[in-house]
Design an enzyme around this catalytic site. Structure first.
Site, PDB file in Angstrom:
ATOM      1  N   ARG A   1      -0.945   8.738 -20.137  1.00 22.89           N
ATOM      2  CA  ARG A   1      -0.043   7.802 -20.588  1.00 22.89           C
ATOM      3  C   ARG A   1       0.141   7.602 -21.557  1.00 22.89           C
ATOM      4  O   ARG A   1      -1.521   7.343 -22.140  1.00 22.89           O
ATOM      5  CB  ARG A   1      -0.192   6.381 -19.157  1.00 22.89           C
ATOM      6  CG  ARG A   1       0.642   5.356 -19.207  1.00 22.89           C
ATOM      7  CD  ARG A   1       1.488   3.983 -19.239  1.00 22.89           C
ATOM      8  NE  ARG A   1       1.251   3.733 -17.846  1.00 22.89           N
ATOM      9  CZ  ARG A   1       0.985   3.008 -17.330  1.00 22.89           C
ATOM     10  NH1 ARG A   1       0.772   1.779 -17.862  1.00 22.89           N
ATOM     11  NH2 ARG A   1       0.521   2.395 -16.260  1.00 22.89           N
TER      12      ARG A   1
ATOM     13  N   ARG B   1       3.792  10.107 -29.666  1.00 29.12           N
ATOM     14  CA  ARG B   1       3.572  11.474 -28.042  1.00 29.12           C
ATOM     15  C   ARG B   1       2.200  12.716 -28.672  1.00 29.12           C
ATOM     16  O   ARG B   1       2.194  13.321 -27.929  1.00 29.12           O
ATOM     17  CB  ARG B   1       5.144  11.898 -28.130  1.00 29.12           C
ATOM     18  CG  ARG B   1       5.815  10.731 -27.603  1.00 29.12           C
ATOM     19  CD  ARG B   1       6.877  10.843 -27.635  1.00 29.12           C
ATOM     20  NE  ARG B   1       8.017   9.656 -26.873  1.00 29.12           N
ATOM     21  CZ  ARG B   1       9.237   9.460 -27.548  1.00 29.12           C
ATOM     22  NH1 ARG B   1       9.152   9.443 -29.062  1.00 29.12           N
ATOM     23  NH2 ARG B   1       9.074   7.810 -26.659  1.00 29.12           N
TER      24      ARG B   1
ATOM     25  N   ASN C   1       4.743  13.516 -21.868  1.00 28.68           N
ATOM     26  CA  ASN C   1       5.342  14.090 -22.855  1.00 28.68           C
ATOM     27  C   ASN C   1       3.412  14.205 -23.333  1.00 28.68           C
ATOM     28  O   ASN C   1       2.874  13.902 -23.102  1.00 28.68           O
ATOM     29  CB  ASN C   1       5.278  11.761 -24.041  1.00 28.68           C
ATOM     30  CG  ASN C   1       6.524  11.762 -23.759  1.00 28.68           C
ATOM     31  OD1 ASN C   1       7.420  12.431 -24.267  1.00 28.68           O
ATOM     32  ND2 ASN C   1       6.872  10.157 -23.470  1.00 28.68           N
TER      33      ASN C   1
ATOM     34  N   ARG D   1      20.318   6.129 -25.531  1.00 29.86           N
ATOM     35  CA  ARG D   1      19.648   5.028 -26.584  1.00 29.86           C
ATOM     36  C   ARG D   1      20.674   4.630 -28.053  1.00 29.86           C
ATOM     37  O   ARG D   1      21.267   3.354 -28.165  1.00 29.86           O
ATOM     38  CB  ARG D   1      18.691   4.644 -27.546  1.00 29.86           C
ATOM     39  CG  ARG D   1      17.723   4.891 -26.175  1.00 29.86           C
ATOM     40  CD  ARG D   1      15.818   4.606 -26.479  1.00 29.86           C
ATOM     41  NE  ARG D   1      14.553   4.316 -25.740  1.00 29.86           N
ATOM     42  CZ  ARG D   1      14.133   4.936 -25.681  1.00 29.86           C
ATOM     43  NH1 ARG D   1      13.446   6.559 -26.145  1.00 29.86           N
ATOM     44  NH2 ARG D   1      12.966   4.647 -24.506  1.00 29.86           N
TER      45      ARG D   1
ATOM     46  N   HIS E   1      11.875  14.669 -29.239  1.00 26.52           N
ATOM     47  CA  HIS E   1      11.825  13.712 -28.784  1.00 26.52           C
ATOM     48  C   HIS E   1      11.031  13.098 -29.322  1.00 26.52           C
ATOM     49  O   HIS E   1       9.883  12.851 -29.140  1.00 26.52           O
ATOM     50  CB  HIS E   1      12.027  13.886 -26.974  1.00 26.52           C
ATOM     51  CG  HIS E   1      11.706  12.499 -26.596  1.00 26.52           C
ATOM     52  ND1 HIS E   1      12.743  11.044 -25.824  1.00 26.52           N
ATOM     53  CD2 HIS E   1      10.369  12.196 -25.055  1.00 26.52           C
ATOM     54  CE1 HIS E   1      12.111  10.354 -25.578  1.00 26.52           C
ATOM     55  NE2 HIS E   1      10.707  10.832 -24.707  1.00 26.52           N
TER      56      HIS E   1
ATOM     57  N   THR F   1       7.229   2.581 -20.705  1.00 25.58           N
ATOM     58  CA  THR F   1       8.466   2.628 -20.101  1.00 25.58           C
ATOM     59  C   THR F   1       9.335   3.363 -19.361  1.00 25.58           C
ATOM     60  O   THR F   1       8.156   4.035 -18.435  1.00 25.58           O
ATOM     61  CB  THR F   1       9.992   3.697 -21.386  1.00 25.58           C
ATOM     62  OG1 THR F   1       8.587   4.810 -20.865  1.00 25.58           O
ATOM     63  CG2 THR F   1       9.883   2.701 -22.656  1.00 25.58           C
TER      64      THR F   1
END
Length: 331
Positions: free
Chosen positions: A98, A105, A137, A168, A192, A247
């Site tokens: 995570r 990222r 990610n 978004r 991303h 998230t």
């Protein structure tokens, strides 16, 4: 006679029937579970399989969902053994280390490559014809890694990419204009995350170009400061992580949106991560998000976007950043 035998009389012996649209979610962390519940509530598959190395967490999540079977139409299964994923139509990979607060990222990358070396061969073994969707990610690099490790053709390996960034973006444009996001057409392409590219030249409402109304839109010289919206898109994930630790919901909904387009053969256009070598002046073997058509066979077509020189330059810069990391990876 048992109660069951007293209650039910068999008419015929059923042959086992395989699932036609089975979906697997790899990883039962926050993103995996948000993806699972979003897929279930949209009723996208007749079987959902979940797999993870953390056996107790997996068992608990599967039981919790199974207890809601009355309210669903989907069979839910889970196991740490990948045989449970056999014959999946779509496999969504959310597993990985995570992202920590403040961690980029790209920082995550080698930690997750090592995890993928275990996951991807297992997926391929049991679902050799599946469409692989990578969510972990850094998604663009890990989609490249999944493509290399799987040996799949490029149209069957997709990264969730900027589908969420674009959502978004459209949400924030809608907030500023007091319109629903679905009426605000806008795209974010490229990486991303931190070096994503907002395509201001394509932002429109009902076919009306916003840059046509405000030629400075998205630039430093714009008195209305539209550029701040893209900064909010980039900072959005970091802000959510800072506030709640991770998230989950929006990315889960974004994943279900992509799965729906594939399962239902919708031929809908999404900004997802694909091999962009040879497009927009990108020379290296990198995966970045561009508008792509998704259907039953996976990624069927790429839309040729008209980008301004500055936008194209940003895309190429993104590609160089990613290639710089990729070429150092041990696969």
């Amino acid at each position: 006679m048992s109660t069951k035998e007293k209650l039910i009389s068999h008419v015929m012996k059923e042959e086992p029937v395989g699932s036609r649209n089975k979906v697997t979610v790899v990883g039962v962390g926050m993103v995996g579970m948000a993806s699972a519940i979003s897929i279930l509530l949209k009723d996208l598959c007749d079987e959902l399989a979940m797999v993870d190395v953390m056996e107790d967490k997996l068992k608990g999540e599967v039981m919790d969902l199974q207890h809601g079977s009355l309210f669903l139409k989907t069979k839910i299964v889970g196991d740490k053994d990948y045989s449970v994923t056999a014959n999946s139509k779509v496999v969504v990979v959310t597993a990985g280390a995570r992202q920590q607060e403040g961690e980029s990222r790209l920082n995550l990358v080698q930690r997750n490559v090592n995890i993928f070396k275990f996951i991807i061969p297992n997926i391929v073994k049991y679902s050799p014809n599946c469409i692989l969707m990578v969510v972990s990610n850094p998604v663009d690099i890990l989609t490249y890694v999944a493509w290399k490790l799987s040996g799949f053709p490029r149209h069957r390996v997709i990264g969730s990419g900027t589908n969420l960034d674009s959502a978004r973006f459209r949400h924030l444009i809608g907030e500023k204009l007091h319109l629903h996001p679905s009426s605000c057409h806008a795209w974010i392409v490229g990486e991303h995350g931190d070096s994503s590219v907002p395509v201001w030249s394509g932002v429109n409402v009902a076919g009306v170009s916003l840059q046509g109304l405000n030629p400075q839109m998205g630039t430093e010289g714009d008195g209305e400061n539209w550029k701040a919206i893209h900064k909010e898109v980039v900072d959005g994930a970091y802000e959510v992580i800072k506030l709640k630790g991770y998230t989950s919901w929006a990315i889960g909904m974004s994943v279900a949106d992509l799965v729906e387009s594939i399962i239902k053969n919708m031929h809908k256009v999404h900004p997802v991560s694909t091999l962009v070598q040879g497009m927009h002046g990108v020379k290296d073997e990198v995966f970045l998000s561009v508008p792509c058509v998704l259907g039953n066979s996976g990624l069927t077509d790429v839309i040729h976007m008209t980008l301004k020189a500055e936008e194209e330059k940003q895309l190429q810069k993104s590609a160089e950043t990613l290639w710089g990391v990729q070429k150092e990876l041990t696969l």
